[in-house]
Design a protein around this motif. Structure first.
Motif, short mmCIF file in Angstrom:
data_model
loop_
_atom_site.label_atom_id
_atom_site.label_comp_id
_atom_site.label_asym_id
_atom_site.label_seq_id
_atom_site.Cartn_x
_atom_site.Cartn_y
_atom_site.Cartn_z
N GLU A 22 0.83 -1.20 0.00
CA GLU A 22 0.00 0.00 0.00
C GLU A 22 0.88 1.26 0.00
O GLU A 22 1.98 1.26 0.53
CB GLU A 22 -0.93 0.00 1.22
CG GLU A 22 -1.93 -1.15 1.19
CD GLU A 22 -2.84 -1.15 2.40
OE1 GLU A 22 -2.87 -0.12 3.11
OE2 GLU A 22 -3.50 -2.17 2.64
N LYS A 23 0.35 2.34 -0.59
CA LYS A 23 1.08 3.61 -0.66
C LYS A 23 0.18 4.75 -0.18
O LYS A 23 -1.05 4.67 -0.27
CB LYS A 23 1.54 3.88 -2.09
CG LYS A 23 2.52 2.84 -2.64
CD LYS A 23 2.95 3.18 -4.06
CE LYS A 23 3.92 2.13 -4.59
NZ LYS A 23 4.36 2.44 -5.98
N ASP A 24 0.83 5.81 0.32
CA ASP A 24 0.04 6.97 0.74
C ASP A 24 -0.24 7.88 -0.46
O ASP A 24 0.11 7.55 -1.61
CB ASP A 24 0.75 7.74 1.86
CG ASP A 24 2.08 8.36 1.43
OD1 ASP A 24 2.34 8.45 0.20
OD2 ASP A 24 2.87 8.75 2.31
N PHE A 25 -0.85 9.03 -0.21
CA PHE A 25 -1.25 9.95 -1.27
C PHE A 25 -0.06 10.40 -2.13
O PHE A 25 -0.20 10.69 -3.32
CB PHE A 25 -1.93 11.18 -0.64
CG PHE A 25 -2.41 12.18 -1.63
CD1 PHE A 25 -3.57 11.98 -2.38
CD2 PHE A 25 -1.69 13.36 -1.85
CE1 PHE A 25 -4.00 12.91 -3.31
CE2 PHE A 25 -2.11 14.29 -2.78
CZ PHE A 25 -3.28 14.07 -3.51
N ASN B 287 4.40 7.19 -1.21
CA ASN B 287 5.33 6.56 -0.28
C ASN B 287 4.79 5.23 0.20
O ASN B 287 3.58 5.08 0.43
CB ASN B 287 5.57 7.47 0.93
CG ASN B 287 6.17 8.81 0.54
OD1 ASN B 287 7.14 8.86 -0.21
ND2 ASN B 287 5.57 9.89 1.02
N LEU C 281 3.63 2.31 2.47
CA LEU C 281 3.07 2.21 3.81
C LEU C 281 3.34 0.81 4.35
O LEU C 281 2.65 -0.15 4.00
CB LEU C 281 1.56 2.48 3.78
CG LEU C 281 1.13 3.91 3.46
CD1 LEU C 281 -0.39 3.99 3.30
CD2 LEU C 281 1.60 4.87 4.56
N ARG C 282 4.35 0.71 5.15
CA ARG C 282 4.71 -0.58 5.73
C ARG C 282 5.42 -0.33 7.06
O ARG C 282 6.11 0.68 7.22
CB ARG C 282 5.60 -1.38 4.79
CG ARG C 282 6.91 -0.67 4.43
CD ARG C 282 7.70 -1.45 3.41
NE ARG C 282 8.99 -0.79 3.12
CZ ARG C 282 9.82 -1.17 2.17
NH1 ARG C 282 9.53 -2.21 1.41
NH2 ARG C 282 10.97 -0.52 1.99
#
Length: 301
Positions: A258-261, A264, A266-267
């Motif tokens: 998963e990635k942010d807006f 980046n 997300l882990r």
């Protein structure tokens, strides 16, 4: 350091280096076994403390007499709960050497090895009710097919499952020797020993619920590690390594990261090693068990 004859620790130096030990930190060895890794961690501690977990009662004979060490007789899938009993909520590093110890393999009564004749047991703890004998003699054909195919990665899993069900109707399986003799008729020519090992692995994973236990443990590591804390995991077959790799790289066991807006990742963990670390040729010559080991190291973000 002289290794315990109970079990020679695999990739000892890379494991210790991966932990980046703080002499006054708190550490966890989730697979104490023969105590090889734990005893080396203790050598690097000053006022720090180490908690060693193992569900196998035989491991308690290897516990060092050291005030900085606490042995916990429990499955690592519950380690967060047990640490809390000791007032520990955050730690600096966690080590897990997955799989089976040399001691367990070399003890005929445990039923883990294809080299000895013993009961079809394969339990890593006497608290576990299910045995390999029960799996073979009571599971439905579809269940056996799934276990052999997924946990053993056996190509003729369906055929083998059908054969097991047919054979046990007149002659239930009792010992490893009996089962190994039965397997001869289904092993690929020239690859019989590898085939036996794959089938035994599949049964062992099912009996001990190893894959779900690994998932439970990995999820807890993120909650227990301090920011910057190290996670060092060594696995011995592709199923384990895939879970560990996905969790470190993605923070979950399946799907895309998963990635942010802003794009980046997300882990909760960051890999320290891009690829799995493997044992040197010199170590493999001294300890054959190291040949299949894959070591992955990460730090808590």
């Amino acid at each position: 350091m002289t290794a315990s004859p109970y079990h020679i620790p695999v990739m000892l130096a890379p494991c210790i280096e991966g932990l980046a030990i703080d002499p006054n930190g708190t550490y966890v060895d989730l697979t104490f076994g023969g105590g090889g890794h734990s005893k080396e961690i203790l050598r690097h501690l000053d006022k720090g403390h180490l908690y060693g977990f193992d569900q196998d009662a035989d491991a308690e004979a290897n516990v060092p007499e050291d005030d900085r060490f606490t042995f916990v007789a429990a499955n690592f899938r519950d380690f967060k709960k047990y640490l809390r009993l000791y007032g520990v909520t955050k730690v600096d590093g966690i080590l897990a050497d997955l799989g089976i110890s040399s001691h367990q393999i070399d003890e005929p009564t445990r039923g883990f090895s294809t080299r000895f004749d013993g009961n079809l047991d394969m339990r890593m703890s006497s608290d576990i009710e299910l045995t390999a004998q029960q799996v073979l003699n009571t599971y439905e054909e579809a269940q056996l097919h799934k276990i052999f195919g997924i946990y053993g990665e056996i190509k003729n899993a369906k055929t083998l499952a059908q054969a097991v069900v047919a054979e046990r109707a007149s002659r239930p399986f009792g010992t490893t020797g009996e089962f190994k003799s039965f397997l001869k008729g289904y092993a690929p020519r020239g690859k019989d020993f590898k085939y036996y090992a794959q089938v035994f692995q599949a049964l062992r994973i099912e009996v001990n619920d190893e894959m779900k236990a690994l998932e439970d443990m990995l999820l807890q590591t993120v909650e227990v590690l301090k920011p910057g804390g190290r996670l060092v995991i060594m696995s011995y077959h592709s199923l384990e390594d895939r879970l560990v790799k996905n969790f470190i790289n993605k923070g979950k066991f399946q799907g895309e990261v998963e990635k942010d807006f802003f794009g980046n990742l997300l882990r909760p963990l960051e890999p320290i090693t891009r690829k799995a670390v493997i044992a040197s040729k010199e170590e493999i010559e001294l300890n054959n068990r190291a040949r299949s080991a894959k070591l992955r190291i990460a730090k808590k973000l």
